[in-house]
Scaffold this motif. Structure first.
Motif, PDB file in Angstrom:
ATOM      1  N   ALA A 170      -0.129 -13.989   3.734  1.00 23.37           N
ATOM      2  CA  ALA A 170      -0.878 -14.786   2.754  1.00 23.37           C
ATOM      3  C   ALA A 170      -0.706 -14.232   1.348  1.00 23.37           C
ATOM      4  O   ALA A 170      -0.585 -14.990   0.373  1.00 23.37           O
ATOM      5  N   LEU A 171      -0.675 -12.916   1.210  1.00 21.44           N
ATOM      6  CA  LEU A 171      -0.460 -12.311  -0.112  1.00 21.44           C
ATOM      7  C   LEU A 171       0.926 -12.663  -0.643  1.00 21.44           C
ATOM      8  O   LEU A 171       1.096 -12.921  -1.844  1.00 21.44           O
ATOM      9  N   GLY A 172       1.920 -12.673   0.241  1.00 22.42           N
ATOM     10  CA  GLY A 172       3.260 -13.067  -0.183  1.00 22.42           C
ATOM     11  C   GLY A 172       3.315 -14.513  -0.630  1.00 22.42           C
ATOM     12  O   GLY A 172       3.947 -14.842  -1.636  1.00 22.42           O
ATOM     13  N   ASP A 173       2.639 -15.391   0.103  1.00 24.64           N
ATOM     14  CA  ASP A 173       2.601 -16.800  -0.267  1.00 24.64           C
ATOM     15  C   ASP A 173       1.935 -17.000  -1.627  1.00 24.64           C
ATOM     16  O   ASP A 173       2.350 -17.851  -2.416  1.00 24.64           O
ATOM     17  N   ARG A 174       0.907 -16.224  -1.902  1.00 22.13           N
ATOM     18  CA  ARG A 174       0.135 -16.422  -3.132  1.00 22.13           C
ATOM     19  C   ARG A 174       0.778 -15.757  -4.336  1.00 22.13           C
ATOM     20  O   ARG A 174       0.876 -16.351  -5.417  1.00 22.13           O
ATOM     21  N   PHE A 175       1.239 -14.518  -4.202  1.00 25.02           N
ATOM     22  CA  PHE A 175       1.695 -13.749  -5.358  1.00 25.02           C
ATOM     23  C   PHE A 175       3.218 -13.600  -5.447  1.00 25.02           C
ATOM     24  O   PHE A 175       3.716 -12.997  -6.395  1.00 25.02           O
ATOM     25  N   GLY A 176       3.935 -14.137  -4.482  1.00 24.19           N
ATOM     26  CA  GLY A 176       5.388 -14.053  -4.503  1.00 24.19           C
ATOM     27  C   GLY A 176       5.887 -13.143  -3.398  1.00 24.19           C
ATOM     28  O   GLY A 176       5.457 -11.988  -3.286  1.00 24.19           O
ATOM     29  N   ARG A 177       6.775 -13.666  -2.572  1.00 26.70           N
ATOM     30  CA  ARG A 177       7.226 -12.918  -1.406  1.00 26.70           C
ATOM     31  C   ARG A 177       8.106 -11.734  -1.789  1.00 26.70           C
ATOM     32  O   ARG A 177       8.000 -10.656  -1.194  1.00 26.70           O
TER      33      ARG A 177
END
Length: 484
Positions: A72-79
């Motif tokens: 989810a962090l990758g989806d939100r802030f950039g993978r």
């Protein structure tokens, strides 16, 4: 809003496979690399049995509980950005583990290391899915699966060799130069992408992390506390209740971290179910076989690790081929055949294992099981990510990896339970009394996985990977998730 661009150039795709593969290898390696260093840790740090258990469990629990949050962090802030950040956390925690002068410090460092791995691991598969079109993804995922399998295979061997040749600290120091090199390469060579949700579902993340903690804590503690203890039963009950609350929340949240409609897709559900059962069987059998080679065949930990390589190193050679063939003929036949071979190989191990058995007798079953495992790694991952829109590849990868980790924890616990009920460590014969039934159970679980894999759709029925990740019913009442 998801970043959607044309397929990246060949050099970017090559760097993606290399960096994602090494990331997968590092995460898998540190699941098991400590196992052969446990006697040395006990002597150097004055650790007791419970302390030694937590040098392994601390990493595994953090990884299993936070893996959906990492995606989810990758989806939100950039993978790309979060992949590099995860490597930075993993590298710093590895250095802290190497510098530990007490077992408490080592356990804390292992928790942080597992948190870093929980960001890295799901994003490795997501980055590959984003970089390759669906028809060319199998080979890349095969290489990814092969390197991950190599990490599991080489962990006991590398841990034993490093501990004997240098010192236990170098088990963790070896991660540091790799991490230092990978961070700038990831930022320079990988393509950035994001998922379709503009806000983080913080409530969902707290619920799923807490629920997974309960479900993983129970089997991790069961060998010590007992399956009927209040601690284990309470943890299981809390895990189930919290995951039920998570699913209820996801059905109402405006930007759910896990769209529940994907579970209505046979490709997504069946492939994930097969993966869970495969890892229950795989890690349960590894738990038994690694001890069998030492206590039953009289090998040292390092020698046992080397002999088991005919089984655990097969993904490096077979997985890329299986991935390529899956692209051409569909994932289902290779998933079914792989699970069947895994079951047959482990069943042969159970049938042939007896006091006085020699290594030569067990080589063929190990190879058969290893080939089967290697066929499932890439095709199951490909089936899962192909069953959802490309923008949600991160969600699919996270669910896939979370179920792998859950299966691993339950596999060891189930194998230990079956072993304890039928045998013991009191003598070599009593060890065989417990090991054989445990191997039969792992073979049966793999056979059940083959039955689940039958429900994976044929290639022509796979979901359109390019479809938008839209809400199927935007008019239904929804609540707003806590956002960032």
């Amino acid at each position: 809003m998801a970043v959607t661009t044309k397929t990246p150039p060949r050099d970017v795709r090559a760097w993606t496979v290399v960096l994602a593969g090494i990331g997968s290898l590092l995460c898998a390696l540190d699941v098991v690399v400590v196992s052969t260093a446990l006697p040395t840790l006990q002597a150097d740090l004055g650790a007791n049995l419970s302390d030694l258990e937590w040098t392994i469990n601390a990493y595994n629990l953090a990884l299993a509980c936070l893996i959906l949050t990492g995606a989810a962090l990758g989806d939100r802030f950039g993978r790309r950005r979060m992949f590099a950040a995860g490597i930075a956390v993993f590298t710093a925690a590895s250095a802290a583990a190497a510098l530990s002068d007490g077992v408490g410090q080592l356990i804390v460092a292992r928790v942080v290391q597992g948190a870093g791995a929980a960001v890295i691991l799901p994003l490795t598969l997501t980055l590959i899915t984003e970089a390759f079109p669906a028809e060319k993804r199998g080979v890349a995922i095969g290489l990814w699966g092969g390197l991950g399998g190599l990490g599991v295979a080489s962990g006991p061997v590398l841990g034993g060799a490093v501990t004997e040749g240098l010192s236990w600290e170098w088990i963790f120091w070896i991660n540091v130069p790799l991490g230092v090199v990978m961070i700038p390469l990831a930022l320079l060579k990988l393509r950035e992408s994001r998922g379709p949700r503009p806000q983080l579902d913080l409530v969902g993340q707290m619920l799923v992390a807490s629920g997974l903690l309960g479900l993983t804590w129970a089997p991790a503690r069961a060998p010590v506390a007992g399956w009927g203890s209040a601690e284990v039963l309470g943890a299981l009950a809390c895990g189930v209740v919290l995951l039920a609350a998570f699913l209820r929340w996801e059905g109402r949240a405006r930007y759910p971290m896990l769209p529940l409609r994907y579970f209505r897709n046979r490709g997504f559900s069946a492939a994930n179910g097969a993966v869970f059962l495969q890892f229950v069987s795989l890690l349960g059998s590894l738990f038994v076989i690694s001890q069998l080679f030492q206590l039953g065949l009289g090998n040292s930990p390092l020698d046992a690790g080397l002999r088991i390589l005919v089984w655990t190193a097969t993904p490096l050679f077979v997985a890329p081929v299986a991935g390529a063939l899956g692209d051409r003929y569909g994932n289902r036949p290779f998933m079914i055949a792989g699970m069947v071979l895994q079951a047959v190989g482990l069943g042969l191990m159970a049938a042939l294992t007896e006091p006085g058995v020699g290594y030569g007798t067990l080589v063929a079953p190990l190879i058969v099981a290893g080939v089967g495992i290697s066929m499932v790694f890439p095709t199951a991952a490909n089936a899962v990510t192909s069953a959802v829109p490309a923008a949600d590849a991160g969600v699919a990868a996270a669910v896939n990896n979370a179920l792998r980790e859950l299966g691993a924890v339950f596999g060891v616990a189930i194998a230990a339970l079956v072993f304890a009920r039928n045998g013991s460590y009191a003598s070599p014969s009593s060890f065989f009394d417990g090991a054989v039934p445990a191997l039969w159970v792992t073979a049966a679980v793999a056979a059940a996985g083959a039955g689940v894999a039958v429900f994976v759709p044929a290639k022509r029925e796979d979901a359109d990977a390019g479809a938008p990740a839209a809400d199927p019913d935007p008019q239904r009442p929804r609540v707003s998730a806590t956002t960032l």
